[in-house]
Design a protein around this motif. Structure first.
Motif, mmCIF file in Angstrom:
data_model
loop_
_atom_site.group_PDB
_atom_site.id
_atom_site.type_symbol
_atom_site.label_atom_id
_atom_site.label_comp_id
_atom_site.label_asym_id
_atom_site.label_seq_id
_atom_site.Cartn_x
_atom_site.Cartn_y
_atom_site.Cartn_z
ATOM 1 N N THR A 148 -22.886 39.283 34.958
ATOM 2 C CA THR A 148 -22.683 39.496 36.392
ATOM 3 C C THR A 148 -22.749 38.147 37.094
ATOM 4 N N PRO A 149 -22.265 38.063 38.331
ATOM 5 C CA PRO A 149 -22.394 36.792 39.060
ATOM 6 C C PRO A 149 -23.841 36.325 39.169
ATOM 7 N N GLU A 150 -24.768 37.269 39.253
ATOM 8 C CA GLU A 150 -26.182 36.917 39.376
ATOM 9 C C GLU A 150 -26.717 36.324 38.074
ATOM 10 N N GLN A 151 -26.181 36.789 36.932
ATOM 11 C CA GLN A 151 -26.648 36.305 35.637
ATOM 12 C C GLN A 151 -26.036 34.963 35.251
ATOM 13 N N ALA A 152 -24.879 34.651 35.786
ATOM 14 C CA ALA A 152 -24.172 33.425 35.406
ATOM 15 C C ALA A 152 -24.942 32.192 35.875
ATOM 16 N N PRO A 153 -24.829 31.088 35.150
ATOM 17 C CA PRO A 153 -25.489 29.844 35.565
ATOM 18 C C PRO A 153 -25.021 29.414 36.961
ATOM 19 N N LYS A 154 -25.933 28.791 37.686
ATOM 20 C CA LYS A 154 -25.609 28.387 39.058
ATOM 21 C C LYS A 154 -25.248 26.908 39.179
ATOM 22 N N ASP A 155 -25.600 26.115 38.157
ATOM 23 C CA ASP A 155 -25.318 24.681 38.240
ATOM 24 C C ASP A 155 -25.148 24.121 36.833
ATOM 25 N N TRP A 156 -24.660 22.882 36.772
ATOM 26 C CA TRP A 156 -24.352 22.262 35.487
ATOM 27 C C TRP A 156 -25.561 22.214 34.565
ATOM 28 N N ASP A 157 -26.720 21.847 35.090
ATOM 29 C CA ASP A 157 -27.902 21.727 34.238
ATOM 30 C C ASP A 157 -28.331 23.061 33.652
ATOM 31 N N ASP A 158 -27.950 24.154 34.300
ATOM 32 C CA ASP A 158 -28.291 25.480 33.768
ATOM 33 C C ASP A 158 -27.634 25.741 32.419
ATOM 34 N N LEU A 159 -26.525 25.059 32.151
ATOM 35 C CA LEU A 159 -25.835 25.264 30.875
ATOM 36 C C LEU A 159 -26.672 24.786 29.693
ATOM 37 N N LEU A 160 -27.700 23.993 29.954
ATOM 38 C CA LEU A 160 -28.539 23.454 28.887
ATOM 39 C C LEU A 160 -29.716 24.369 28.552
ATOM 40 N N LYS A 161 -29.887 25.434 29.287
ATOM 41 C CA LYS A 161 -31.033 26.321 29.065
ATOM 42 C C LYS A 161 -30.925 27.035 27.720
ATOM 43 N N PRO A 162 -32.070 27.334 27.088
ATOM 44 C CA PRO A 162 -32.068 27.941 25.748
ATOM 45 C C PRO A 162 -31.308 29.265 25.655
ATOM 46 N N GLU A 163 -31.294 30.049 26.746
ATOM 47 C CA GLU A 163 -30.641 31.361 26.656
ATOM 48 C C GLU A 163 -29.130 31.283 26.445
ATOM 49 N N TRP A 164 -28.544 30.084 26.632
ATOM 50 C CA TRP A 164 -27.094 29.961 26.456
ATOM 51 C C TRP A 164 -26.712 29.347 25.115
ATOM 52 N N LYS A 165 -27.685 29.236 24.194
ATOM 53 C CA LYS A 165 -27.377 28.668 22.880
ATOM 54 C C LYS A 165 -26.319 29.512 22.178
ATOM 55 N N ASP A 166 -25.261 28.845 21.727
ATOM 56 C CA ASP A 166 -24.118 29.461 21.041
ATOM 57 C C ASP A 166 -23.303 30.401 21.929
ATOM 58 N N LYS A 167 -23.553 30.371 23.217
ATOM 59 C CA LYS A 167 -22.810 31.232 24.155
ATOM 60 C C LYS A 167 -21.699 30.476 24.876
ATOM 61 N N ILE A 168 -21.608 29.163 24.635
ATOM 62 C CA ILE A 168 -20.653 28.332 25.369
ATOM 63 C C ILE A 168 -19.457 28.003 24.465
ATOM 64 N N MET A 255 -19.044 28.104 41.583
ATOM 65 C CA MET A 255 -18.961 26.771 42.167
ATOM 66 C C MET A 255 -20.340 26.134 42.006
ATOM 67 N N PRO A 256 -20.478 25.107 41.158
ATOM 68 C CA PRO A 256 -21.814 24.563 40.880
ATOM 69 C C PRO A 256 -22.531 24.114 42.149
ATOM 70 N N ALA A 257 -23.826 24.395 42.203
ATOM 71 C CA ALA A 257 -24.611 24.089 43.402
ATOM 72 C C ALA A 257 -24.604 22.599 43.724
ATOM 73 N N SER A 258 -24.579 21.764 42.701
ATOM 74 C CA SER A 258 -24.585 20.317 42.939
ATOM 75 C C SER A 258 -23.191 19.768 43.210
ATOM 76 N N GLY A 259 -22.179 20.611 43.014
ATOM 77 C CA GLY A 259 -20.814 20.216 43.317
ATOM 78 C C GLY A 259 -19.896 20.239 42.111
ATOM 79 N N ALA A 260 -18.602 20.341 42.381
ATOM 80 C CA ALA A 260 -17.570 20.367 41.354
ATOM 81 C C ALA A 260 -16.813 19.042 41.349
ATOM 82 N N PRO A 261 -16.643 18.412 40.191
ATOM 83 C CA PRO A 261 -15.733 17.266 40.144
ATOM 84 C C PRO A 261 -14.338 17.735 40.579
ATOM 85 N N VAL A 262 -13.727 17.043 41.512
ATOM 86 C CA VAL A 262 -12.401 17.434 41.999
ATOM 87 C C VAL A 262 -11.396 16.378 41.551
#
Length: 347
Positions: A148-168, A255-262
């Motif tokens: 769900t949108p609520e479950q999805a990572p909110k920023d780039w650093d969130d992609l490094l969290k353990p719960e996303w191992k092998d999910k990317i 849209m990452p909270a810290s911003g998107a490279p454009v």
């Protein structure tokens, strides 16, 4: 006198034959058109739509436009390899750093099209060798049937969290202008002047540890993500919206909270190619009505403003990441080569 006339006639015949056999000086005479070869990183739906429109307006090009879909980095490498004998006339779809590299290597022809005066100086080469066509925000992509949108990572650093191992799932980086730009941005945000890339390398090593697979091309990425072989990726906003709305793929974005490279995604005329055909095609791409259609139906953000924005664009909450593309342009090759040899599949 007779001998002079015979020599002049022979010379004219040789010149005419050379023009007819030449491979890229422009359109041939008599209303015919030379073949137009386009190397493009654009989605095939977009290229088919635009080329059909182009040949409808210029029927002399019917059956004479060849389109080769490649990754943006692959286009640079191919045009570079073909410098002595150019095979392409148009480079359509590439990052500003890739196009700038092509310009610096004398691969692109400089000219001043009619649309150049409407364009921000930041979106074009000062010598007219490349021009920005669209802006591409790079965002977090997810399978919206798995998350769900609520479950999805909110920023780039969130992609490094353990719960996303092998999910990317990541589109293989080296051949992709989009991925090279995202990864280079992740390095540059931690080293603004580019002098110390190590913290960025450490960040990418953690991302690699969470990456379940690298996709060979965009189609492979879409299939893997849609089949839930992974649930997350990083990709450009336009292609995510295209796949979600035109191919019914289960994709959403954050849209990452810290911003998107454009990125400034642009186009150019290949030096030594069919200049008349290339210029006609590039001018056509900046037709106001076509740009409005591409914004509405193909989710493009035009580099030159359009009078009426479609609803999705007017409501887009774009948060640009502070990225120094000049720093990235100077360091991208070294950084990506390091990632490819020292980080990929080693996290």
């Amino acid at each position: 006198m007779r001998r002079r006339l015979l020599l002049a006639g022979a010379l004219a015949t040789v010149l005419a034959a050379g023009t007819a056999c030449g491979g890229g000086s422009g359109d041939s005479g008599g209303g015919a058109a030379e073949k137009l070869t386009i190397y493009t990183a654009r989605d095939k739906k977009v290229t088919t739509y635009v080329v059909d429109k182009f040949t409808a307006k210029y029927p002399e090009y019917k059956g004479k436009v060849e389109v080769l879909n490649l990754g943006a980095q692959e286009i640079l490498e191919r045009v570079r390899a073909e410098k002595a004998n150019p095979q392409a006339d148009v480079w359509w779809g590439g990052t500003q750093q890739g196009l700038a590299a092509g310009a610096s290597e004398d691969l692109l022809a400089g000219w001043q099209p009619s649309f150049a005066g409407k364009m921000d100086a930041a979106y074009k080469d000062p010598q007219g060798r490349w021009f920005g066509e669209i802006l591409l925000p790079e965002v977090i992509m997810y399978n919206n049937k798995a998350l769900t949108p609520e479950q999805a990572p909110k920023d780039w650093d969130d992609l490094l969290k353990p719960e996303w191992k092998d999910k990317i799932i990541i589109r293989d980086v080296a051949a992709s202008g989009t991925m090279r730009s995202i990864y280079a941005s992740m390095i540059q945000r931690q080293s603004p002047d580019g002098s110390n890339p190590q913290p960025g390398y450490d960040w990418l090593k953690k991302l690699d540890a969470n990456t379940g697979a690298y996709a060979a091309n965009p189609t492979d990425l879409y299939l893997k993500l849609s089949r839930q072989q992974g649930t997350l990726s990083a990709w450009n906003l336009q292609d995510i919206l295209l796949q979600a709305n035109q191919a019914n793929m289960p994709f959403g974005y954050v849209m990452p909270a810290s911003g998107a490279p454009v990125l400034v995604d642009g186009l150019a005329q290949v030096k030594g190619g069919n200049s008349a055909g290339a210029q006609k095609f590039l001018e056509f791409l900046f037709d106001d009505s076509l740009r409005a259609e591409l914004a509405k139906d193909y989710y493009q953000i035009p580099a030159v403003d359009i009078a009426e924005k479609p609803e999705w664009l007017a409501q887009l909450d774009l948060k640009p990441l502070d990225v120094d593309w000049d720093v990235i342009g100077k360091n991208e090759t070294e950084w990506i080569n390091h990632w490819n040899s020292q980080i990929k599949n080693k996290g």
